[in-house]
Design an enzyme around this catalytic site. Structure first.
Site, PDB file in Angstrom:
ATOM      1  N   ASP A 329       0.861  -1.171   0.000  1.00 56.30           N
ATOM      2  CA  ASP A 329       0.000   0.000   0.000  1.00 56.30           C
ATOM      3  C   ASP A 329       0.904   1.230   0.000  1.00 56.30           C
ATOM      4  O   ASP A 329       2.122   1.124   0.034  1.00 56.30           O
ATOM      5  CB  ASP A 329      -1.011  -0.012   1.140  1.00 56.30           C
ATOM      6  CG  ASP A 329      -0.358  -0.160   2.494  1.00 56.30           C
ATOM      7  OD1 ASP A 329       0.880  -0.047   2.552  1.00 56.30           O
ATOM      8  OD2 ASP A 329      -1.065  -0.384   3.476  1.00 56.30           O
ATOM      9  N   THR A 331       0.192   4.669   1.638  1.00 56.02           N
ATOM     10  CA  THR A 331       0.277   5.587   2.754  1.00 56.02           C
ATOM     11  C   THR A 331       1.092   5.013   3.905  1.00 56.02           C
ATOM     12  O   THR A 331       0.768   3.958   4.431  1.00 56.02           O
ATOM     13  CB  THR A 331      -1.125   5.960   3.250  1.00 56.02           C
ATOM     14  OG1 THR A 331      -1.868   6.389   2.122  1.00 56.02           O
ATOM     15  CG2 THR A 331      -1.071   7.051   4.288  1.00 56.02           C
ATOM     16  N   LYS A 647      -7.836  -6.422  -3.453  1.00 57.48           N
ATOM     17  CA  LYS A 647      -6.543  -6.984  -3.052  1.00 57.48           C
ATOM     18  C   LYS A 647      -6.573  -8.504  -3.171  1.00 57.48           C
ATOM     19  O   LYS A 647      -5.623  -9.119  -3.653  1.00 57.48           O
ATOM     20  CB  LYS A 647      -6.219  -6.601  -1.608  1.00 57.48           C
ATOM     21  CG  LYS A 647      -5.768  -5.173  -1.407  1.00 57.48           C
ATOM     22  CD  LYS A 647      -5.371  -4.969   0.046  1.00 57.48           C
ATOM     23  CE  LYS A 647      -4.607  -3.655   0.248  1.00 57.48           C
ATOM     24  NZ  LYS A 647      -4.123  -3.534   1.628  1.00 57.48           N
ATOM     25  N   ASN A 669     -10.266  -5.063   7.230  1.00 59.54           N
ATOM     26  CA  ASN A 669     -10.735  -5.876   6.108  1.00 59.54           C
ATOM     27  C   ASN A 669      -9.597  -6.478   5.302  1.00 59.54           C
ATOM     28  O   ASN A 669      -9.817  -7.118   4.296  1.00 59.54           O
ATOM     29  CB  ASN A 669     -11.594  -5.016   5.174  1.00 59.54           C
ATOM     30  CG  ASN A 669     -12.753  -4.397   5.926  1.00 59.54           C
ATOM     31  OD1 ASN A 669     -13.247  -4.984   6.876  1.00 59.54           O
ATOM     32  ND2 ASN A 669     -13.153  -3.203   5.536  1.00 59.54           N
TER      33      ASN A 669
HETATM   34  N1  LIG Z   1     -10.384   9.671   7.357  1.00 58.43           N
HETATM   35  C1  LIG Z   1     -10.973   9.784   6.180  1.00 58.43           C
HETATM   36  N2  LIG Z   1     -12.164  10.342   6.055  1.00 58.43           N
HETATM   37  C2  LIG Z   1     -12.756  10.439   4.867  1.00 58.43           C
HETATM   38  N3  LIG Z   1     -12.236  10.008   3.731  1.00 58.43           N
HETATM   39  C3  LIG Z   1     -11.036   9.454   3.790  1.00 58.43           C
HETATM   40  C4  LIG Z   1     -10.341   9.295   5.005  1.00 58.43           C
HETATM   41  N4  LIG Z   1      -9.175   8.696   4.777  1.00 58.43           N
HETATM   42  C5  LIG Z   1      -9.146   8.473   3.461  1.00 58.43           C
HETATM   43  N5  LIG Z   1     -10.249   8.903   2.854  1.00 58.43           N
HETATM   44  C6  LIG Z   1     -10.597   8.810   1.441  1.00 58.43           C
HETATM   45  O1  LIG Z   1     -10.570   7.444   1.084  1.00 58.43           O
HETATM   46  C7  LIG Z   1      -9.582   7.216   0.118  1.00 58.43           C
HETATM   47  C8  LIG Z   1      -8.906   5.899   0.396  1.00 58.43           C
HETATM   48  O2  LIG Z   1      -8.343   5.909   1.671  1.00 58.43           O
HETATM   49  P1  LIG Z   1      -7.793   4.591   2.320  1.00 58.43           P
HETATM   50  O3  LIG Z   1      -7.659   4.855   3.738  1.00 58.43           O
HETATM   51  O4  LIG Z   1      -8.572   3.439   1.825  1.00 58.43           O
HETATM   52  O5  LIG Z   1      -6.416   4.559   1.682  1.00 58.43           O
HETATM   53  P2  LIG Z   1      -5.145   4.260   2.518  1.00 58.43           P
HETATM   54  O6  LIG Z   1      -5.200   2.832   2.889  1.00 58.43           O
HETATM   55  O7  LIG Z   1      -4.975   5.264   3.574  1.00 58.43           O
HETATM   56  O8  LIG Z   1      -4.102   4.535   1.426  1.00 58.43           O
HETATM   57  P3  LIG Z   1      -3.124   3.479   0.857  1.00 58.43           P
HETATM   58  O9  LIG Z   1      -3.993   2.365   0.367  1.00 58.43           O
HETATM   59  O10 LIG Z   1      -2.443   4.219  -0.216  1.00 58.43           O
HETATM   60  O11 LIG Z   1      -2.222   3.103   1.973  1.00 58.43           O
HETATM   61  C9  LIG Z   1      -8.672   8.417   0.180  1.00 58.43           C
HETATM   62  O12 LIG Z   1      -8.114   8.707  -1.060  1.00 58.43           O
HETATM   63  C10 LIG Z   1      -9.604   9.515   0.603  1.00 58.43           C
HETATM   64  O13 LIG Z   1     -10.251  10.056  -0.520  1.00 58.43           O
END
Ligand SMILES: Nc1ncnc2c1ncn2[C@@H]1O[C@H](COP(=O)(O)OP(=O)(O)OP(=O)(O)O)[C@@H](O)[C@H]1O
Ligand code: NA
Length: 957
Positions: A329, A331, A647, A669
């Protein structure tokens, strides 16, 4: 304390806290925690102590290798050869003890690592929040938990926000239990009905909560039934399975060879022949192998822990080296995960706002078109004010002391909260006016989150929503500066305008969140807030603006990605972010090449993969059927807007291509994909559920650590191959000596062995094991990360060929000593009964010849350890382990030099030499021994030269 735990559900939480001596806000003090820990013991279930010494001991005795030794021992005693039998008893006892101690220690280490990597508790002590090991939680501790956490102890709840807990483990109830805080009175309230309690080992599936611990360890509900929950069985790894199989093959070979011995001697079952058979069966067994493997793996696990990778399952050590694809991933793994809001766009503004300030500092300028804007002025715009309110209130992060980096929560949430602080509108400041009352939490499936807030007006509630671009699709209106609404349904122009700005921000690598707002009321919905439906709330919203969040890639990511590519490992980035954001970051870290690079242009001519398949959104990928996915020339390198189920599909697609995949994950998940991956990698800061489904836990969440772990896995595995080669070529040599030796019959027609059983045991255990161990701790060869991974496992063709070639060199050369001393320099007299009789003068020549065989064998296998450091390069090169590296491995040097002189006393000490080793002192024969060593050295170099000339397969050790 017992008084509390039984009826905590029936009393108010204030009362419970009072009884436990816990402050509702600041928890207990560290000193009291220490005291309570001493009193109540660690918060652990007894059965979970994990390491079972009896099982380990049984494992040492009940294996194919030991079986042969035990049979040999019994037979020795049966034919009344007590010297042999006695030595075998010692050897078996020693082997069992060493194996036991090593494996016990290894198991302890693994157990400790598992504990480190397993559920932790978020505890509030002395007013500050810490993450502690669940085992350290004590009754009276104040805990917080959220989705994905495993509850560490039995607790009374103080505060809940949509808290739902899966208690199937305890109650058998499949539907998660919705939690409350009010006391529950009445008699015989069952566990399942005590909704103001949460119980150890159950899992939070929704919401958040705060609670006080009432009981720990065996006093918990799960503790009471813990006898029923058995420890997870330790599965044997592919390599262990292969080694077990090898042990049984060798067992059959040993019996077969014994049969040959008897056949050659016309099935005359006298003691001499029986001992010869014993010698052969001992020769074929690599006695030291199991101990060496256990030790080398334990050292590897310890080393990896130091490098921030906690191995939860030993199998990971083996699987890592075979990884062909890493799905990471973004982030926090490829990026630093320290998010900062840098940009805000509002409708009605051409230019974006830029936000200054470093990392989590709560100070920073607001500027537009390069000029500083007064915050008060900006906040007069109702859109801007609402946007900041949303960032502050629709938010789960806490800023304790930003200057000291004390921040809590998800990086995205922290970024937004810090931004609100910068605008002087952080959650604590706003909470005096508005209070969050209901949360619709974020999940990577819905990619949005909403919070219902209550202001002074009890009739009217504010709904704040933030999330990915899906939020725009549930917006009906947009506001002007004064708060007047305008409908945007069907307003393509406006939607396009937002999309343009969003794309622009994403192309800079920013994570873009859509901010929206609406007003709602219980009256309009016709039901109390707690009963509001998510779908009802999240619609008809007013679009407020866009927030751009920067997450800088880690500097080491690019280097590590390049390292992977060189090592034949494909790197995929599966991110929840927008395609444009993902693509920008993917280019920055080198997962994808920059578009304008001339290199891509050059490659385009013979590229078969159209670029579009290398980047896909999850929707695009999921729209493809299995067949279509398999038809792709290459699986996408970047999947944007990825969901946990995508995934899993990705892993399955990789497996259909016979790839070996590592997958990272931290969310609740992610468990299915982590389990499905060949190496499931969880993050130390991730959810407990993810951690318990993983093979490895990274304590620093860093992509570079994954690559380091792969390199370490490759090193360990190649070293295992090196010492397996060493041990098995020794055995092959011994078998050759004894098989050819069958031809040497004495006066009574009995075969006289050129190596005695005790000599063989000495060679295998005393002489051979330490250098094998030293090979196990060799540093990685410089090319280890420059060759593709290989999936063929332990025994490659090259390895098997090497075993037989070196085995033949050693065996034939050693036997030459025998022939020379008895026939060329002696009178060819093998006397009689020289296999058992010890002090007969006629046996003198045979005994000295045996000594020479033993010594040349010893020196050759010690020198052979140097051969095994590199299977192709000459000893005259550094790569080949010679020259400047000759003395680099101190353990190797020591074991070779000590091993070379150790057997010498056994030649000369009376009785020991004749009665036990069945050999005699050497004089002029030493010259032959030395020449033998030199010839072996020469042959090895020639063999390696031929290999370098003619072998085309890449060298991967
Ligand atoms: N705390 C939040 N509140 C609202 N929307 C969010 C939040 N965090 C992320 N998002 C939205 O959901 C999308 C996907 O976030 P998600 O957390 O699934 O990715 P991540 O797991 O943090 O990133 P990666 O997969 O790159 O590690 C983000 O691009 C954003 O648009
Ligand atoms: Na797995």
């Amino acid at each position: 304390m017992e008084a509390v735990s039984g009826d905590a559900h029936g009393r108010s939480f204030e009362e419970v806290c009072k009884a436990l001596g816990t402050n509702l806000d600041s928890g207990i003090s560290e000193a009291r925690a220490t005291e309570l820990l001493k009193k109540h013991g660690r918060n652990e279930l007894k059965g979970q102590a994990g390491v079972n010494p009896w099982k380990i001991l049984l494992g040492q005795v009940a294996n194919g290798l030991t079986a042969v030794l035990i049979i040999a021992m019994i037979v020795s005693f049966a034919v009344q050869d007590y010297a042999e039998g006695g030595v075998l008893v010692l050897v078996i006892a020693f082997n069992t003890a060493v194996g036991f101690i090593q494996e016990y220690r290894a198991e302890k280490t693994m157990d400790a690592l598992r504990k480190m990597a397993s559920p932790s508790a978020k505890v509030i002590r002395e007013g500050a929040q810490h993450r502690i090991s669940s085992g350290d939680a004590v009754p009276g501790d104040l805990l917080t938990f959220e989705v994905g956490d495993i509850i560490p102890a039995d607790c009374r709840l103080l505060e809940v926000l949509n808290l739902e807990v899966d208690e199937a483990l305890l109650t058998g109830e499949a539907v998660p239990s919705l939690k409350t805080v009010e006391p529950i009175v009445g008699e015989d309230v069952t566990i399942g009905d005590r909704t103001n309690m949460v119980y150890s080992s159950t899992t939070v599936v929704k919401g958040r909560g705060r609670a006080v611990v009432v009981s720990t360890g065996m006093a918990t509900e799960i503790g009471r039934i813990s006898k029923a929950i058995s420890e997870t069985p330790t599965q044997s790894t592919p390599m262990q399975k292969k080694l077990n199989k090898m042990a049984y093959v060798l067992l059959v070979c040993a019996l077969l060879l014994a049969l040959i011995v008897f056949a050659v001697n016309k099935f005359e079952f006298n003691t001499e022949i029986v001992i010869y058979a014993i010698a052969l069966s001992i020769a074929i067994i690599p006695e030291g192998l199991i101990a060496v493997i256990t030790i080398v793996q334990a050292l590897g696990v310890r080393r990896m822990a130091k490098q921030h990778a906690l191995v939860r399952k030993l199998v990971a050590l083996e699987s890592l080296q075979a990884v062909t694809n890493i799905c990471s991933d973004k982030t926090g793994t490829l990026t630093q995960g320290k998010m900062v809001v840098t940009t805000v766009w509002l409708p009605g503004h051409d230019a974006e706002y830029s936000i200054g300030g470093q990392a989590y500092e709560t100070e920073g300028n607001l500027s537009s078109r390069g000029r500083v804007v007064a915050k008060e002025a900006a906040l007069e715009d109702v859109n801007f004010r609402t946007l900041v309110e949303c960032c502050a209130l629709c938010n789960t992060a806490n800023i304790v002391e930003a200057s000291e980096g004390k921040v809590w929560g998800d990086p995205t949430e922290i970024a937004l909260q810090v931004f609100a602080y910068k605008m002087n509108m952080g959650k604590p400041m706003l909470r005096k006016i508005k209070e969050p009352v209901e949360e619709f939490p974020f999940s990577s499936d819905t990619k949005r989150m909403s919070m219902v807030c209550q202001g002074a007006d009890k009739e009217l509630q504010d709904v704040y929503t933030k999330g990915a671009e899906v939020v725009l699709t549930i917006c009906d209106n947009v506001m002007d500066r004064t708060g007047d609404l305008r409908g945007i349904t069907g307003d393509e122009e406006f939607v396009k305008l937002v999309a343009v700005h969003q794309e622009e921000m994403a192309k800079q690598g920013l994570r873009v969140l859509v901010i929206a707002y609406r007003q709602a009321s219980e009256k309009a919905f016709g039901k109390p807030i707690a009963k509001w439906d998510r779908a009802e709330v999240e619609r008809g919203l007013t679009f407020i603006g866009l927030v751009g969040i920067r997450d800088t890639p880690r500097t080491e990511s690019e280097i590590s990605v390049r390292q992977c590519h060189r090592a034949g490992i494909s790197v995929h980035m599966l991110t929840g972010d927008h395609k444009a954001t993902a693509l920008t970051i993917a280019r920055e870290v080198g997962i994808m090449e920059p578009v304008t690079g001339s290199k891509r242009a050059r490659e385009a001519s013979h590229a078969v993969v159209p670029i579009s398949t290398s980047v896909m959104t999850a929707t695009e990928f999921d729209a493809l059927s299995e067949k279509e996915v398999d038809a792709l020339d290459e699986l996408p390198l970047v999947i944007a807007r990825c969901t946990p189920s995508t995934k899993v599909r990705m892993i399955e697609a990789l497996h259909r291509r016979n790839k070996f995949a590592a997958m990272t994950g931290d969310g609740v998940n992610d468990a299915p994909s982590l389990k499905k991956a060949d190496v499931g990698i969880a993050m130390g800061a991730g959810s407990d559920v993810a951690k318990t489904s993983s093979d490895i836990v990274l304590t620093d969440n860093n992509f570079a650590t994954i690559v380091q772990a792969v390199a370490e896995g490759r090193r360990i595995f190649s070293n295992i191959r090196k010492f397996v080669l060493h041990l098995l070529s020794t055995n092959a040599g011994q078998v050759i000596v004894l098989l050819i030796g069958l031809a040497f019959k004495d006066g009574s027609g009995t075969s006289v062995f050129p190596l005695s059983p005790v000599q063989i045991l000495f060679l295998n255990l005393v002489t051979g094991t330490p250098p094998a161990m030293a090979l196990g701790i060799e540093p990685a060869s410089s090319t280890i990360m420059q060759v593709p991974p290989h999936l063929r496992g332990l025994f490659t063709k090259e390895l098997i060929m090497d075993i037989f070639v070196y085995g033949s060199f050693i065996g034939v050369l050693a036997l030459t000593n025998w022939v020379l001393i008895i026939y060329a320099f002696g009178n060819g007299d093998l006397a009689t009964l020289c296999n058992t009789a010890s002090n007969l003068d006629p046996c003198s020549t045979v005994f000295r010849a045996r000594s020479a065989v033993q010594m040349s064998f010893t020196w050759m296998i010690l020198f052979h350890a140097y051969n095994c450091r590199h299977l192709r390069a000459s000893l005259f090169t550094t790569e080949g382990g010679g020259r400047s590296r000759f003395f680099a491995n101190k353990v190797l040097v020591a074991s070779v030099f000590i091993g070379a002189v150790m057997p010498i006393p056994t030649l000369y000490i009376p009785t020991l030499n004749t009665d036990i080793f069945k050999q005699g002192g050497l004089t002029w024969e030493w010259v032959i021994v030395m020449i033998t060593l030199f010839v072996f050295f020469f042959l090895s170099e020639v063999y390696k030269l031929l290999k370098r000339r003619f072998m085309t397969t890449p060298y991967n050790m």
